[in-house]
Write an enzyme that holds these catalytic residues in place. Structure first.
Site, PDB file in Angstrom:
ATOM      1  N   LYS A  52      41.235  37.460  49.465  1.00 44.03           N
ATOM      2  CA  LYS A  52      41.138  38.860  49.891  1.00 44.03           C
ATOM      3  C   LYS A  52      42.139  39.074  51.014  1.00 44.03           C
ATOM      4  O   LYS A  52      42.519  38.148  51.725  1.00 44.03           O
ATOM      5  CB  LYS A  52      39.729  39.154  50.396  1.00 44.03           C
ATOM      6  CG  LYS A  52      38.668  38.920  49.323  1.00 44.03           C
ATOM      7  CD  LYS A  52      37.754  40.103  49.207  1.00 44.03           C
ATOM      8  CE  LYS A  52      36.749  39.944  48.100  1.00 44.03           C
ATOM      9  NZ  LYS A  52      37.016  40.806  46.944  1.00 44.03           N
TER      10      LYS A  52
ATOM     11  N   HIS B 224      33.807  40.362  33.970  1.00 45.98           N
ATOM     12  CA  HIS B 224      34.605  41.524  33.550  1.00 45.98           C
ATOM     13  C   HIS B 224      36.072  41.166  33.302  1.00 45.98           C
ATOM     14  O   HIS B 224      36.775  41.885  32.612  1.00 45.98           O
ATOM     15  CB  HIS B 224      34.449  42.697  34.520  1.00 45.98           C
ATOM     16  CG  HIS B 224      35.248  42.590  35.778  1.00 45.98           C
ATOM     17  ND1 HIS B 224      34.858  41.821  36.841  1.00 45.98           N
ATOM     18  CD2 HIS B 224      36.423  43.147  36.142  1.00 45.98           C
ATOM     19  CE1 HIS B 224      35.758  41.930  37.807  1.00 45.98           C
ATOM     20  NE2 HIS B 224      36.726  42.724  37.414  1.00 45.98           N
TER      21      HIS B 224
ATOM     22  N   HIS C  95      35.826  34.071  37.206  1.00 45.52           N
ATOM     23  CA  HIS C  95      37.068  34.672  36.692  1.00 45.52           C
ATOM     24  C   HIS C  95      38.197  33.643  36.542  1.00 45.52           C
ATOM     25  O   HIS C  95      38.854  33.569  35.504  1.00 45.52           O
ATOM     26  CB  HIS C  95      37.563  35.785  37.616  1.00 45.52           C
ATOM     27  CG  HIS C  95      36.541  36.849  37.885  1.00 45.52           C
ATOM     28  ND1 HIS C  95      35.624  37.255  36.953  1.00 45.52           N
ATOM     29  CD2 HIS C  95      36.287  37.594  38.992  1.00 45.52           C
ATOM     30  CE1 HIS C  95      34.853  38.212  37.473  1.00 45.52           C
ATOM     31  NE2 HIS C  95      35.236  38.423  38.717  1.00 45.52           N
TER      32      HIS C  95
ATOM     33  N   GLU D 295      44.124  39.816  46.064  1.00 47.29           N
ATOM     34  CA  GLU D 295      43.651  41.178  46.340  1.00 47.29           C
ATOM     35  C   GLU D 295      44.133  41.623  47.707  1.00 47.29           C
ATOM     36  O   GLU D 295      44.218  40.814  48.633  1.00 47.29           O
ATOM     37  CB  GLU D 295      42.123  41.210  46.347  1.00 47.29           C
ATOM     38  CG  GLU D 295      41.494  40.853  45.027  1.00 47.29           C
ATOM     39  CD  GLU D 295      39.986  41.055  45.080  1.00 47.29           C
ATOM     40  OE1 GLU D 295      39.546  42.185  44.839  1.00 47.29           O
ATOM     41  OE2 GLU D 295      39.270  40.092  45.389  1.00 47.29           O
TER      42      GLU D 295
ATOM     43  N   ASP E  85      32.560  33.713  44.172  1.00 54.44           N
ATOM     44  CA  ASP E  85      32.805  35.099  43.748  1.00 54.44           C
ATOM     45  C   ASP E  85      33.916  35.178  42.689  1.00 54.44           C
ATOM     46  O   ASP E  85      33.848  36.013  41.792  1.00 54.44           O
ATOM     47  CB  ASP E  85      33.196  35.924  44.988  1.00 54.44           C
ATOM     48  CG  ASP E  85      33.269  37.418  44.710  1.00 54.44           C
ATOM     49  OD1 ASP E  85      32.386  37.919  43.993  1.00 54.44           O
ATOM     50  OD2 ASP E  85      34.198  38.076  45.207  1.00 54.44           O
TER      51      ASP E  85
HETATM   52  C1  BG6 Z   1      34.538  40.907  41.334  1.00 55.42           C
HETATM   53  C2  BG6 Z   1      34.365  40.319  42.701  1.00 55.42           C
HETATM   54  O1  BG6 Z   1      33.901  40.108  40.365  1.00 55.42           O
HETATM   55  O2  BG6 Z   1      35.918  41.019  41.019  1.00 55.42           O
HETATM   56  C3  BG6 Z   1      35.081  41.151  43.731  1.00 55.42           C
HETATM   57  O3  BG6 Z   1      32.978  40.248  43.018  1.00 55.42           O
HETATM   58  C4  BG6 Z   1      36.530  41.356  43.335  1.00 55.42           C
HETATM   59  O4  BG6 Z   1      35.003  40.542  45.008  1.00 55.42           O
HETATM   60  C5  BG6 Z   1      36.635  41.864  41.906  1.00 55.42           C
HETATM   61  O5  BG6 Z   1      37.089  42.306  44.233  1.00 55.42           O
HETATM   62  C6  BG6 Z   1      38.085  41.882  41.447  1.00 55.42           C
HETATM   63  O6  BG6 Z   1      38.147  42.516  40.209  1.00 55.42           O
HETATM   64  P1  BG6 Z   1      39.438  43.341  39.775  1.00 55.42           P
HETATM   65  O7  BG6 Z   1      39.101  43.802  38.392  1.00 55.42           O
HETATM   66  O8  BG6 Z   1      39.569  44.460  40.755  1.00 55.42           O
HETATM   67  O9  BG6 Z   1      40.586  42.398  39.827  1.00 55.42           O
END
Ligand code: BG6
Length: 487
Positions: A338, A176, A238, A214, A233
């Site tokens: 995190k 995403h 990402h 995060e 993860d």
């Molecule tokens: C997800 C992870 O792919 O991305 C999560 O599995 C994470 O652990 C999240 O919190 C973070 O996405 P964003 O869009 O909130 O930065």
């Protein structure tokens, strides 16, 4: 917002009552519907076990989706016409006859057929096989959520099995981060402006940092996360995707394979990590109890679903090198975690200082010659340089040129999922991960995964901080520090 409406579609959503469907997929489809981006006859067919019938499912949706619709709240008219698009099929994955029921429900529906698997990866192959057994794989697109596997072997096993049923051009692997507006903007910044290109290389760049920090912990996903960890993860997907966009060569066009070919070249050029060097180039951490914005939060090991003696990392910092002419010798520092001090995703490009300062030592100070691309929150691009302070002497001070996107563009940003869902319906593959990219990313992280699984434990850090001190020490060896440490 400019857009091209979709053609007709049937969007079949496996995991229809699950968390992801409630938080991201149905809100994304609703937003697209509200904005008039979805063709009128397009249908959503939710598939799940928990609701008994369509009424029960719609009730679930009413209770669980509305809270996650972000922009402008709910428009009740749009919401009720959105619900009219939704059909429901109660399906038990173990029952072949239920797939016959699904086929009967969708075979006469019009348009492009999409199967979205918002389920755990262990169900991808059984679902694909069951779809094929009733002929539903023909002319369809399949969307696979991350994590796609647990390591190279398991991801290959899934890709091989899915690949027997769907051609690569039918498979949409979601990351995403690639759907985020600011990530798109990174492409625009790099390839829409001639200004940066000559500087975007080893001769002028000293180091690059990419951070996804995060404040959230593992929330209700302790069970999943404890078997996953931050490297799988966030880094394998990402962070390495962001890195490949920052470092890629200009593609010949924006079509899906041109962009993905260039990203793949970067992933394949990542300097392999020698297991003996891991402690020098990789730091793992796990949060202990701490305070974030005045609120006490518990230690990772006491979160529901997490083993009390867990050795799973909730923080990773890495030094990465890219072995090609553009980037040889430039360290890329990647970091994610995190329960850190702030929620921020940003890319920091540190350019080299002037080779000789006629203006005195203040011209060599950090805080200049730097581009900071803030992806979230508050998307901004900031170019730091030095300027003379008003007054008699030649005293220099760090200043910045700012581009705040919400001031320039009044229309709201499109959520990542909304964009990606529309791309699937439109058949645009550019923002989805190709199998070879995914394989290259797994190959690169695997020595770290193996080494960490074999020995040692993550270093502790207090929640609400920037992770273990070792992450700062790693940068200090290169005479640099994380951006927030300068202030
Ligand atoms: C997800 C992870 O792919 O991305 C999560 O599995 C994470 O652990 C999240 O919190 C973070 O996405 P964003 O869009 O909130 O930065």
């Amino acid at each position: 917002m400019e857009f091209q409406p979709t053609s007709s579609f049937t969007f079949v959503l496996f995991g229809g009552t699950g968390d992801l469907s409630m938080r991201k997929i149905l809100p994304g489809l609703y937003e697209a519907h509200r904005a008039g981006m979805l063709e009128a006859s397009g249908k959503i067919v939710a598939v799940a076990r928990h609701a008994d019938d369509r009424d029960g499912y719609l009730q679930w949706v009413n209770e669980h989706v509305k809270a996650h619709v972000s922009t402008n709240g709910i428009d009740e008219n749009a919401w009720s016409s959105f619900l009219e698009r939704i059909e429901y099929v109660k399906l038990d994955l173990g029952k072949a006859e239920d797939f016959v029921k699904l086929r009967d429900a969708v075979q006469d529906l019009p348009g492009t057929r999409v199967f979205y698997l918002a389920t755990g990866p262990s169900l991808f192959v059984p679902i694909c096989r069951a779809l094929a057994s009733v002929g539903l794989n023909e002319n369809a697109r399949i969307v696979l959520e991350k994590p796609l596997g647990y390591d190279l072997r398991s991801s290959n096993a899934i890709n091989d099995a899915v690949g027997e049923i769907f051609a690569e051009g039918q498979i949409y692997r979601i990351d995403h981060y690639l759907g985020k507006e600011p990530v798109q903007n990174l492409l625009a910044l790099r390839f829409g402006n001639a200004l940066f290109e000559p500087l975007w290389r080893r001769e002028w760049v000293e180091s690059i940092q990419i951070t996804i920090a995060e404040e959230l912990g593992v929330e209700a996903r302790g069970d999943f996360y404890d078997n996953t960890g931050a490297l799988r993860d966030m880094v394998q997907n990402h962070l390495l995707q962001l890195l490949s966009i920052v470092a890629m060569e200009p593609p010949h066009s924006m079509d899906s394979d041109s962009v993905r070919d260039e990203k793949l070249r970067v992933l394949r050029a990542l300097k392999p990590i020698d297991p003996r060097d891991i402690s020098k180039v990789a730091v793992r951490g796990q949060y202990h109890a701490g305070v974030i914005r005045g609120t006490s939060v518990p230690a990772y090991a006491t979160e529901p679903g997490v083993k009390t003696d867990s050795a799973t990392e909730t923080f990773v910092a890495l030094k990465v090198e890219i072995e090609n002419w553009r980037w040889a010798g430039v360290p890329f520092f990647l970091r994610t975690g995190k329960r850190l001090a702030d929620r921020v995703a940003e890319i920091v490009v540190n350019f080299r200082a002037v080779p000789h300062s006629a203006l005195g030592s203040s011209a060599l100070r950090p805080g200049a010659n730097r581009l900071v691309i803030r992806l979230q929150p508050n998307e901004t691009i900031r170019l730091y340089c030095l300027a003379k302070k008003p007054g008699e002497g030649m005293n220099l001070s760090s200043v910045h040129l700012d581009l705040a996107f919400d001031q320039f563009f009044k229309e709201g940003q499109m959520e990542a999922y909304q964009r990606l869902l529309l791309d699937v319906i439109h058949g645009r593959l550019a923002l989805f991960v190709r199998r070879d990219e995914q394989e290259a990313a797994w190959k690169w992280v695997e020595p770290i995964l193996n080494e960490w699984a074999a020995s040692g434990k993550p270093k502790p850090y207090a929640a609400g901080t920037w992770g273990p001190a070792a992450a700062s020490a790693m940068l200090a060896q290169h005479d640099t520090c994380w951006l927030e440490e300068e202030n």
